[in-house]
Design an enzyme around this catalytic site. Structure first.
Site, PDB file in Angstrom:
ATOM      1  CG  ASP A 171      80.016  20.895 -44.600  1.00  0.00           C
ATOM      2  OD1 ASP A 171      79.860  22.073 -44.250  1.00  0.00           O
ATOM      3  OD2 ASP A 171      79.344  19.942 -44.174  1.00  0.00           O
ATOM      4  CG  HIS A 219      76.018  20.967 -44.118  1.00  0.00           C
ATOM      5  ND1 HIS A 219      76.794  20.677 -43.033  1.00  0.00           N
ATOM      6  CD2 HIS A 219      74.765  21.137 -43.638  1.00  0.00           C
ATOM      7  CE1 HIS A 219      76.055  20.658 -41.942  1.00  0.00           C
ATOM      8  NE2 HIS A 219      74.811  20.926 -42.271  1.00  0.00           N
TER       9      HIS A 219
HETATM   10  C1  XUL Z   1      72.891  21.794 -36.168  1.00  0.00           C
HETATM   11  C2  XUL Z   1      73.036  20.434 -36.706  1.00  0.00           C
HETATM   12  C3  XUL Z   1      73.380  20.337 -38.156  1.00  0.00           C
HETATM   13  C4  XUL Z   1      72.718  19.204 -38.869  1.00  0.00           C
HETATM   14  C5  XUL Z   1      72.954  19.168 -40.342  1.00  0.00           C
HETATM   15  O1  XUL Z   1      72.536  21.854 -34.834  1.00  0.00           O
HETATM   16  O2  XUL Z   1      72.918  19.483 -35.993  1.00  0.00           O
HETATM   17  O3  XUL Z   1      74.751  20.246 -38.267  1.00  0.00           O
HETATM   18  O4  XUL Z   1      73.111  17.988 -38.336  1.00  0.00           O
HETATM   19  O5  XUL Z   1      72.583  20.317 -40.990  1.00  0.00           O
END
Ligand code: XUL
Ligand code: CO
Length: 437
Positions: free
Chosen positions: A105, A102
């Protein structure tokens, strides 16, 4: 390659199943050929930046337990660079070919859109250097549109357009970062794209906004040369009570309704399937049947509770069933296996993160070998095909071709009398999985 953060841990070797070395692979031999491809090509493992390098072990009852040796400065970008140095050292030592992130992150964000864009530019410069030096690639990027307090009522489904615009600014920058780093795919997980109560929600309008938002993101990325896939990651609930991307079937209907099927496919997570009341294999098969099997977030839940525990995968039967679907579908559509999993709060040694990934990678490698044996050597495929043999010719075939009426079915039923029972043989098929593990 820098050796500063995990200096006691070597590059993890493949030693085979008889080894006692806890820091070696037993099953994952990246060069081993299975059904014409290397294990590395089949499995396309990725490290999830958020769990492995941002997850502190904090929970609602206690403060962080994971202390990061790279967390030694207050300068956000310097701190982010150090974290990235650690991440690439880690991924290199585990021979992980991909990573996923993300935006937040990579580097801490402020509330200033332009400042965040600058920060992302600086840290992606650093990432580009690491990618070049190691050959590690970006499987997908995404924007975190759920943690910041402004998203408490949703991001692209927020009733306030002002918040939606901020989500747009964030997605634009995350797409820019993904394109700059040659990311193979871009993910949307709608953590708060749903609602808590219909008393304050216009669901129809929110879903239309979500679709419009996805179109804008897709158009922007395509205009700027992005050739990869966009993935939607279904999840039924948590943090929202009702999420619009509940499960694969729901998302496929949504993509079809809003004309997004050409650019979007699915990123399927093991424990999200569990939470939706499905098996993981079911969700994969739904996506594969629609030609939308894109990628996987690998983890597992907990039989004794109902939330997203994101534990590392180790259930060989579950993974073998998954690999059966993936192999028969011809592999992932551009994605791979991203370890969306975290070590436990009380796993506090640096080696624990290695052992967790080794376990996950070995489990998938073993499942791949088992599934391939089942497909190549066992009666599994023939048995399943033969169950439908009555549709291969005669009246069954006429029915499939659309050449029978309801009256024709009645005539056939009278002519043939009561059908004899044909066993589904489920227990025998389950034994076959056990036999080949
Ligand atoms: C949350 C989840 C996230 C996604 C990316 O449950 O799985 O980490 O993978 O936003
Ligand atoms: Co996930």
């Amino acid at each position: 390659m820098n050796n500063a953060y995990f200096s006691k841990i070597p590059v993890i070797p493949f030693e085979g199943k008889s080894t006692d070395n806890p820091l070696a692979f037993r099953w994952y031999n990246e060069h081993q050929i299975v059904a014409g491809k290397t294990m590395k090509e089949h499995l396309r493992f990725a490290c999830a930046y958020w769990h492995s390098f941002c997850g502190t072990g904090a929970d609602p009852f206690g403060s962080p337990t994971h202390m990061f040796p790279w967390d030694t400065t207050n300068d956000a970008v310097d701190k982010a660079r150090q974290k990235m140095d650690a991440a690439f050292e880690f991924m290199h030592k585990l021979s992980l070919p991909f990573y996923c992130f993300h935006d937040v992150d990579l580097v801490d964000f402020t509330d200033d859109v332009i400042d965040n864009e600058k920060r992302l530019q600086l840290i992606t410069d650093h990432a580009a250097q690491h990618q070049k030096a190691t050959g590690i690639s970006l499987l997908w990027g995404t924007a975190n549109l759920f943690s910041n307090t402004r998203y408490m009522n949703g991001a692209s489904t927020n009733p306030d357009f002002h918040v939606l615009a901020h989500a747009g600014a964030q997605v634009k920058a995350a797409i820019d970062a993904t394109i700059k780093l040659n990311g193979a795919n871009y993910v949307f997980w709608g953590g708060r794209e749903g609602y808590m109560s219909l008393l304050n929600t216009n669901m129809k309008r929110e879903k239309e906004h979500l679709a419009k938002f996805l179109h804008l993101a897709k158009d922007y990325a395509r205009k700027n040369g992005f050739k990869g896939k966009f993935f939607i990651e279904p999840k039924p609930c948590e943090p929202s009570k009702h999420q619009y991307d509940y499960d694969c079937e729901t998302v496929i209907g949504f993509l079809r309704q809003y004309d997004l099927l050409n650019d979007f496919s699915l990123n399927i997570e093991v424990n999200h399937a569990t939470l939706a009341g499905h098996t993981f294999q079911h969700e994969l098969q739904v996506a594969a049947d629609a030609g939308l099997l894109g990628s996987m977030d690998a983890n597992r839940g907990d039989y004794q509770n109902g939330w997203d525990t994101d534990q590392f995968p180790n259930n060989i039967v579950e993974l073998t069933e998954a690999m059966l679907v993936i192999l028969e579908a011809g592999g992932f559509g551009g994605g791979g296996i991203n370890f969306d999993a975290k070590i436990r709060r009380n796993s506090t040694d640096p080696e624990d993160l290695f052992m967790a990934h080794i376990g996950g990678m070995d489990s998938f490698a073993r499942a791949l070998l088992t599934a391939n044996d089942i497909l190549e050597k066992s009666p599994y495929k023939t048995f399943r095909a033969n169950r439908y043999a009555s549709f291969d010719n005669g009246k069954g075939k006429d029915f499939e071709s659309g050449n029978l009426t309801l009256e024709d079915l009645r005539t056939y039923a009278i002519e043939k009398g009561e059908p004899s029972k044909i066993s589904g043989k489920q227990e025998w098929l389950e034994n076959i999985i056990n036999q080949y593990i």
